[in-house]
Design an enzyme around this catalytic site. Structure first.
Site, PDB file in Angstrom:
ATOM      1  N   ASP A  55       0.783  -1.253   0.000  1.00  0.00           N
ATOM      2  CA  ASP A  55       0.000   0.000   0.000  1.00  0.00           C
ATOM      3  C   ASP A  55       0.814   1.303   0.000  1.00  0.00           C
ATOM      4  O   ASP A  55       1.785   1.419   0.753  1.00  0.00           O
ATOM      5  CB  ASP A  55      -0.851   0.103   1.272  1.00  0.00           C
ATOM      6  CG  ASP A  55      -1.555  -1.162   1.641  1.00  0.00           C
ATOM      7  OD1 ASP A  55      -1.469  -2.139   0.897  1.00  0.00           O
ATOM      8  OD2 ASP A  55      -2.196  -1.169   2.706  1.00  0.00           O
ATOM      9  N   PHE A 111       2.178  -0.790   9.961  1.00  0.00           N
ATOM     10  CA  PHE A 111       1.191  -0.989   8.902  1.00  0.00           C
ATOM     11  C   PHE A 111       0.779   0.363   8.314  1.00  0.00           C
ATOM     12  O   PHE A 111       1.318   1.403   8.658  1.00  0.00           O
ATOM     13  CB  PHE A 111      -0.024  -1.745   9.456  1.00  0.00           C
ATOM     14  CG  PHE A 111       0.123  -3.261   9.439  1.00  0.00           C
ATOM     15  CD1 PHE A 111       1.348  -3.879   9.243  1.00  0.00           C
ATOM     16  CD2 PHE A 111      -0.995  -4.071   9.610  1.00  0.00           C
ATOM     17  CE1 PHE A 111       1.467  -5.264   9.223  1.00  0.00           C
ATOM     18  CE2 PHE A 111      -0.898  -5.458   9.590  1.00  0.00           C
ATOM     19  CZ  PHE A 111       0.331  -6.057   9.405  1.00  0.00           C
ATOM     20  N   ARG A 173      -7.252  -0.761  11.893  1.00  0.00           N
ATOM     21  CA  ARG A 173      -6.016  -0.286  11.251  1.00  0.00           C
ATOM     22  C   ARG A 173      -6.245   0.749  10.142  1.00  0.00           C
ATOM     23  O   ARG A 173      -7.357   1.073   9.786  1.00  0.00           O
ATOM     24  CB  ARG A 173      -5.238  -1.458  10.682  1.00  0.00           C
ATOM     25  CG  ARG A 173      -5.971  -2.281   9.635  1.00  0.00           C
ATOM     26  CD  ARG A 173      -5.033  -3.359   9.088  1.00  0.00           C
ATOM     27  NE  ARG A 173      -5.688  -4.233   8.128  1.00  0.00           N
ATOM     28  CZ  ARG A 173      -6.354  -5.338   8.441  1.00  0.00           C
ATOM     29  NH1 ARG A 173      -6.457  -5.710   9.684  1.00  0.00           N
ATOM     30  NH2 ARG A 173      -6.920  -6.062   7.498  1.00  0.00           N
ATOM     31  N   GLU A 225     -10.476  -2.197   4.477  1.00  0.00           N
ATOM     32  CA  GLU A 225      -9.126  -1.698   4.738  1.00  0.00           C
ATOM     33  C   GLU A 225      -8.962  -0.315   4.111  1.00  0.00           C
ATOM     34  O   GLU A 225      -9.740   0.097   3.247  1.00  0.00           O
ATOM     35  CB  GLU A 225      -8.073  -2.642   4.129  1.00  0.00           C
ATOM     36  CG  GLU A 225      -8.148  -4.068   4.657  1.00  0.00           C
ATOM     37  CD  GLU A 225      -7.034  -4.984   4.153  1.00  0.00           C
ATOM     38  OE1 GLU A 225      -6.441  -5.691   4.956  1.00  0.00           O
ATOM     39  OE2 GLU A 225      -6.769  -4.987   2.929  1.00  0.00           O
ATOM     40  N   TRP A 311      -3.978  -9.086  -3.634  1.00  0.00           N
ATOM     41  CA  TRP A 311      -3.509 -10.066  -2.640  1.00  0.00           C
ATOM     42  C   TRP A 311      -3.695 -11.502  -3.108  1.00  0.00           C
ATOM     43  O   TRP A 311      -3.105 -12.433  -2.534  1.00  0.00           O
ATOM     44  CB  TRP A 311      -4.206  -9.845  -1.293  1.00  0.00           C
ATOM     45  CG  TRP A 311      -3.640  -8.676  -0.521  1.00  0.00           C
ATOM     46  CD1 TRP A 311      -4.277  -7.517  -0.220  1.00  0.00           C
ATOM     47  CD2 TRP A 311      -2.318  -8.562   0.036  1.00  0.00           C
ATOM     48  NE1 TRP A 311      -3.439  -6.670   0.493  1.00  0.00           N
ATOM     49  CE2 TRP A 311      -2.227  -7.302   0.663  1.00  0.00           C
ATOM     50  CE3 TRP A 311      -1.202  -9.394   0.063  1.00  0.00           C
ATOM     51  CZ2 TRP A 311      -1.084  -6.850   1.309  1.00  0.00           C
ATOM     52  CZ3 TRP A 311      -0.045  -8.947   0.705  1.00  0.00           C
ATOM     53  CH2 TRP A 311       0.000  -7.696   1.324  1.00  0.00           C
TER      54      TRP A 311
HETATM   55  C1  FRU Z   1      -3.860  -3.554   2.802  1.00  0.00           C
HETATM   56  C2  FRU Z   1      -3.242  -3.981   4.101  1.00  0.00           C
HETATM   57  C3  FRU Z   1      -3.568  -3.004   5.211  1.00  0.00           C
HETATM   58  C4  FRU Z   1      -2.419  -3.202   6.167  1.00  0.00           C
HETATM   59  C5  FRU Z   1      -1.267  -3.470   5.238  1.00  0.00           C
HETATM   60  C6  FRU Z   1      -0.216  -4.387   5.795  1.00  0.00           C
HETATM   61  O1  FRU Z   1      -3.233  -4.090   1.685  1.00  0.00           O
HETATM   62  O2  FRU Z   1      -3.722  -5.282   4.417  1.00  0.00           O
HETATM   63  O3  FRU Z   1      -4.826  -3.175   5.798  1.00  0.00           O
HETATM   64  O4  FRU Z   1      -2.204  -2.064   6.966  1.00  0.00           O
HETATM   65  O5  FRU Z   1      -1.822  -4.015   4.056  1.00  0.00           O
HETATM   66  O6  FRU Z   1       0.900  -4.496   4.949  1.00  0.00           O
END
Ligand code: FRU
Length: 514
Positions: A55, A111, A173, A225, A311
């Site tokens: 990200d 993160f 998060r 997210e 992902w």
């Molecule tokens: C999104 C995510 C976020 C997290 C990060 C971890 O791609 O899953 O929610 O903060 O990647 O690398």
């Protein structure tokens, strides 16, 4: 990602392990540009010189520089030891990678999160301090802050972290923070499982919960997210847009970003919700995108960048450079977001490549301007360039489809199809090059495209390992990775029935890497 939960214990051990064994990471200051010439390496997109990224984080403009922080493993080409990498640009196109900005600590991995400029010194770290708000991902997820008074070159973590503790939620998060002028407070959007929670703070250190949005609204086939809440002016009124990434559960599988258009009164976000979910991009590879904070008022644009991956197969894509430190993943081209009104009269989020792309573009050349029946092939005069822009304009009847195939000498092909029969735009990459690393990668993607008899324009931005399709000035976009053995340097245009008027123009792009 739920997979992270089972990963935390491993992360804690890994953090300790890496801190003992990997005390030197590859230098991003090494001037050897070789790594940017290797197979698949994006030529007009940001990718890290070495190792894994996901990200975009902490997007902020300050003192002439656009900052791009990003999820980064400084020690390997797979996800792990999550840190914030850092790059800066003066034009959103050319990037200079700097040292890693934030590394894991006793609170956990670093993160995703955001960066603000504290103009009024509300936090007490200094006027105009650059303050990062991020998730500390340890045994649970909590929000922490760090500040910089040297234009982001070094950060000091706040001694009383975390500033927002976990109330007992597995997913808590990705804080995205902005200053809300009307109520004179900081607002944080936070991903909390199947909802986005909003918090307020006078000083970035003490946070109070305001409201929660999302139950029963939008797509819920995965975890929410990376939210982003921001205002856009349209037809003289301010509307608020909330971006929410979801994984899995995207329209074409895996990771994707939905959006909501509505209002925010300083406490609560409400959506106009004409029909939902609505999606920012229908390709397979546009995720976790957020927008830049603090863009000068005179400019006034809302600019976004996203992780160009999914992902479903992110850890398996071929790397852009060989060896243990192979660079893996890149960002999309920066996009300008604005509101538009569709043929049914509903507001939608338009998303198109920023105009700064002109800086690396050659003059346009016409490839063809004729009526085409059946199929016709053309070679592209790319010179020695490894990235280019094709603009195709056509007018189709309700019964017609037009397929634009991108090909190379070995016959590897990606296809974009405007299909007026199904009222969709498709992208096929099952024979696009190296697809063997994941069955899920070969799936086609498509997005809705209402038929009307007006001309259709497709802008295709083609790099060594991606094709971004922008239809009708950003009304629909499809972002997809491809891994051909060599750049596609020929095209064919094919129609199902009758003849179609086709204008195809080409311009090449200089590499952004020197
Ligand atoms: C999104 C995510 C976020 C997290 C990060 C971890 O791609 O899953 O929610 O903060 O990647 O690398």
């Amino acid at each position: 990602m739920n997979a992270f939960n089972s990963y935390y214990i491993f992360l804690l051990i890994a953090t300790f392990f890496f801190s003992c064994t990997h005390d030197t990471e590859p230098s991003v200051y090494n001037t050897n540009g070789e790594v940017y010439n290797s197979a698949y390496r994006p030529q007009i997109h940001f990718s890290s010189k070495y190792n894994w990224i996901n990200d975009p984080n902490g997007l902020v403009y300050y003192d002439g520089e656009y900052h791009l922080f990003f999820q980064h493993n400084p020690f390997g080409s797979g996800w792990g030891y999550m840190s914030w990498g850092h790059a800066v640009s003066t034009d959103l196109i050319h990037w200079t990678q700097l040292n890693v900005a934030l590394k894991p600590d006793t609170h956990g991995d670093i993160f995703s999160g955001s960066v603000v400029i504290d103009k009024n010194n509300t936090a007490g770290f200094g006027e105009n301090a650059m303050i990062a708000i991020y998730t500390s991902a340890g045994s649970s997820q909590a929000q922490s802050i760090a500040f910089s008074t040297d234009r982001g070159r070094t950060f000091i973590k706040y001694r009383d972290n975390p500033v927002l503790k976990n109330p007992g939620k597995p997913d808590f998060r990705d804080p995205k923070v902005f200053w809300h002028e009307l109520t004179q407070q900081w607002i944080m959007s936070l991903a909390t499982g199947q909802t986005i929670s909003f918090y307020r703070s006078p000083n970035l250190k003490e946070w109070t919960k305001l409201s929660e949005f999302g139950l029963g609204i939008g797509a819920h086939d995965g975890v929410w997210e990376c939210p982003d809440l921001f205002p856009l002016t349209f037809e003289g009124k301010i509307k608020w847009v909330l971006l929410v990434s979801i994984n899995p559960g995207a329209p074409n599988g895996g990771s994707g970003t939905q959006y909501f258009i509505g209002d925010f009164n300083g406490t609560t976000f409400t959506t106009d919700a004409i029909s939902d979910p609505t999606w920012l991009d229908y390709g397979k590879d546009n995720y976790a995108g957020i927008t830049w904070d603090n863009i000068p008022e005179l400019d006034g644009r809302r600019i976004q960048i996203a992780w160009m991956n999914n992902w479903e197969y992110a850890g398996a894509i071929p790397t852009y450079s060989p060896g243990n430190n192979g660079s893996r993943s890149s960002m999309t081209l920066p996009r300008e977001l604005s509101l538009g009104r569709n043929s049914q009269g509903h507001l939608f989020l338009r998303n198109k490549v920023v105009s700064e792309i002109e800086r690396i573009a050659s003059e346009w050349k016409t490839v063809t301007n004729e009526n085409i029946e059946n199929k016709k092939n053309f070679t592209l005069d790319l010179g020695n360039k490894k990235a280019y822009h094709i603009q195709l304009t056509t007018t189709l009847s309700k019964e017609q489809t037009l397929t634009l195939s991108l090909q190379n000498a070995t016959g590897e092909t990606s296809q974009a199809q405007i299909n007026n029969v199904s009222e969709r735009i498709y992208f096929y990459r099952n024979n696009s090059g190296n697809v063997s690393f994941s069955d899920l990668f070969t799936k086609m993607s498509f997005g809705p495209f209402s038929y009307n008899s007006d001309p259709v324009t497709l802008d295709l931005y083609i790099d060594q390992s991606s094709v971004e399709i922008i239809a009708n000035d950003g009304a629909l976009t499809l972002t997809n990775q491809v891994f051909p053995a060599s750049i596609y340097d020929r095209i064919s245009i094919q129609t199902n029935i009758g003849s179609v008027p086709v204008l195809v123009k080409l311009r090449t792009f200089d590499s952004i890497w020197k």
